[in-house]
Design a protein around this motif. Structure first.
Motif, PDB file in Angstrom:
ATOM      1  N   HIS A 119       0.858  -1.182   0.000  1.00 29.04           N
ATOM      2  CA  HIS A 119       0.000   0.000   0.000  1.00 29.04           C
ATOM      3  C   HIS A 119       0.892   1.230   0.000  1.00 29.04           C
ATOM      4  O   HIS A 119       1.855   1.326   0.767  1.00 29.04           O
ATOM      5  N   GLY A 120       0.581   2.163  -0.905  1.00 24.63           N
ATOM      6  CA  GLY A 120       1.403   3.354  -0.981  1.00 24.63           C
ATOM      7  C   GLY A 120       0.820   4.370  -1.933  1.00 24.63           C
ATOM      8  O   GLY A 120      -0.329   4.269  -2.369  1.00 24.63           O
ATOM      9  N   SER A 121       1.645   5.355  -2.262  1.00 24.24           N
ATOM     10  CA  SER A 121       1.218   6.452  -3.128  1.00 24.24           C
ATOM     11  C   SER A 121       1.710   6.228  -4.557  1.00 24.24           C
ATOM     12  O   SER A 121       2.703   5.550  -4.792  1.00 24.24           O
ATOM     13  N   PHE A 122       0.998   6.824  -5.476  1.00 27.72           N
ATOM     14  CA  PHE A 122       1.415   6.733  -6.867  1.00 27.72           C
ATOM     15  C   PHE A 122       0.860   7.937  -7.620  1.00 27.72           C
ATOM     16  O   PHE A 122      -0.079   8.607  -7.178  1.00 27.72           O
ATOM     17  N   MET A 123       1.471   8.199  -8.748  1.00 27.97           N
ATOM     18  CA  MET A 123       1.058   9.310  -9.604  1.00 27.97           C
ATOM     19  C   MET A 123       0.513   8.747 -10.902  1.00 27.97           C
ATOM     20  O   MET A 123       1.158   7.925 -11.560  1.00 27.97           O
ATOM     21  N   ARG A 124      -0.690   9.158 -11.252  1.00 27.77           N
ATOM     22  CA  ARG A 124      -1.228   8.789 -12.563  1.00 27.77           C
ATOM     23  C   ARG A 124      -0.720   9.783 -13.598  1.00 27.77           C
ATOM     24  O   ARG A 124      -0.777  10.994 -13.392  1.00 27.77           O
ATOM     25  N   ALA A 161       0.515  -2.366   3.925  1.00 26.62           N
ATOM     26  CA  ALA A 161      -0.718  -2.993   3.436  1.00 26.62           C
ATOM     27  C   ALA A 161      -1.529  -3.554   4.595  1.00 26.62           C
ATOM     28  O   ALA A 161      -2.749  -3.374   4.664  1.00 26.62           O
ATOM     29  N   LEU A 162      -0.860  -4.240   5.533  1.00 24.95           N
ATOM     30  CA  LEU A 162      -1.576  -4.800   6.680  1.00 24.95           C
ATOM     31  C   LEU A 162      -2.142  -3.696   7.566  1.00 24.95           C
ATOM     32  O   LEU A 162      -3.240  -3.829   8.114  1.00 24.95           O
ATOM     33  N   GLY A 166      -5.974  -3.181   8.533  1.00 27.30           N
ATOM     34  CA  GLY A 166      -6.325  -3.349   9.935  1.00 27.30           C
ATOM     35  C   GLY A 166      -6.071  -4.746  10.452  1.00 27.30           C
ATOM     36  O   GLY A 166      -6.780  -5.230  11.341  1.00 27.30           O
ATOM     37  N   ILE A 167      -5.038  -5.423   9.928  1.00 23.12           N
ATOM     38  CA  ILE A 167      -4.718  -6.796  10.312  1.00 23.12           C
ATOM     39  C   ILE A 167      -3.491  -6.800  11.209  1.00 23.12           C
ATOM     40  O   ILE A 167      -2.471  -6.182  10.885  1.00 23.12           O
ATOM     41  N   ASP A 168      -3.583  -7.500  12.326  1.00 23.15           N
ATOM     42  CA  ASP A 168      -2.454  -7.671  13.232  1.00 23.15           C
ATOM     43  C   ASP A 168      -1.721  -8.946  12.832  1.00 23.15           C
ATOM     44  O   ASP A 168      -2.243 -10.048  12.999  1.00 23.15           O
ATOM     45  N   PRO A 169      -0.506  -8.837  12.296  1.00 24.71           N
ATOM     46  CA  PRO A 169       0.203 -10.032  11.819  1.00 24.71           C
ATOM     47  C   PRO A 169       0.559 -11.003  12.940  1.00 24.71           C
ATOM     48  O   PRO A 169       0.651 -12.215  12.710  1.00 24.71           O
ATOM     49  N   ASP A 170       0.753 -10.499  14.158  1.00 29.85           N
ATOM     50  CA  ASP A 170       1.067 -11.387  15.278  1.00 29.85           C
ATOM     51  C   ASP A 170      -0.143 -12.221  15.669  1.00 29.85           C
ATOM     52  O   ASP A 170      -0.035 -13.418  15.939  1.00 29.85           O
ATOM     53  N   LEU A 219      -9.304 -12.711   8.406  1.00 30.50           N
ATOM     54  CA  LEU A 219      -8.483 -11.508   8.506  1.00 30.50           C
ATOM     55  C   LEU A 219      -9.290 -10.272   8.143  1.00 30.50           C
ATOM     56  O   LEU A 219      -9.155  -9.222   8.760  1.00 30.50           O
ATOM     57  N   THR A 220     -10.134 -10.396   7.139  1.00 25.73           N
ATOM     58  CA  THR A 220     -10.970  -9.265   6.720  1.00 25.73           C
ATOM     59  C   THR A 220     -11.928  -8.852   7.820  1.00 25.73           C
ATOM     60  O   THR A 220     -12.193  -7.667   8.038  1.00 25.73           O
TER      61      THR A 220
END
Length: 237
Positions: A119-124, A161-162, A166-170, A219-220
């Protein structure tokens, strides 16, 4: 053209065929390309919508889901499950087709699928009438295709991304992997492996798909995939 450029944020997803290089160098050119094309076409159909397909990059599909897309998080996880299912279905169809016994058609079950989710930023941008996306996070997402994660069939989520999901990987019992690439800070990633359900010579099995769908569903919803659901066996140890 500068006025058409705009910055956004969202999920950046790469679906990549594991074993592609060995496959194409050891099989007939025409059928090898046809086999991988059929597999990737199924993955693209499964991912879009809700994702936007940006590029077909050899053995990988690059797609994105902007943050302003409605219910992006839930539909994204469902799309991942569909992608693995489509890949597996087309694998089985080709492996059962007895009309051709070339190495490409016989070796299709040796391929597998992995997903990179960032998950991040991008330019179109619009260049000569063609829309494209660019930015450091686009580059970083592609760098994660080159990693030393041992499973062949997996989903690799980056920390951003997590966090967005809103997912806790632990809580989920995911395996931590640290991505180290030139010009970027270290990025914590977390891996969900499907290889534990793999059976030699059978590609992506129904058990793998069931485990993945159950895990992604929990997870969702933000649930703890406890032992009673037998989901931790899907997560890489």
């Amino acid at each position: 053209m500068a006025g058409a450029d705009r910055s956004e944020s969202g999920f950046l997803v790469l679906a990549d065929i594991s074993g592609f290089t060995a496959f194409v160098t050891a099989t007939e050119l025409e059928h090898g390309a046809e086999v991988t094309g059929v597999l990737l076409a199924g993955v693209m159909e499964a991912l879009a919508p809700p994702l936007e397909i940006q590029e077909l990059e050899g053995d990988a599909v690059f797609a994105l889901a902007p943050d302003d897309a409605e219910e992006a998080e839930r539909s994204l996880m469902e799309a991942f499950g569909r992608a693995f299912a489509a890949f597996a279905e087309r694998q089985r169809e080709m492996s059962l087709d007895t009309s051709c016994y070339c190495r490409a058609c016989r070796g299709v079950l040796g391929l597998s699928l992995k997903l990179i989710v960032h998950h991040g930023s991008f330019m179109r941008q619009v260049v000569r009438g063609r829309s494209r996306v660019a930015g450091p996070d686009i580059i970083l997402a592609h760098r994660f295709l080159k990693n030393d994660v041992e499973p062949r069939t997996y989903v690799l989520f980056t920390g951003p991304a997590l966090e967005r999901l809103g997912i806790d990987p632990d809580v989920a019992g995911m395996t931590r992997y640290t991505g180290k690439y030139a010009h970027f800070d270290e990025v914590d990633c977390f891996v969900v492996s499907l290889d534990r359900f793999a059976r030699r010579g059978e590609g992506v099995s129904p058990e793998m798909l069931l485990g993945l769908r159950s895990l992604l569903g929990d997870l969702t919803l933000g649930a703890d995939p406890g032992a009673q659901d037998d989901l931790r066996s899907v997560v890489a140890a």
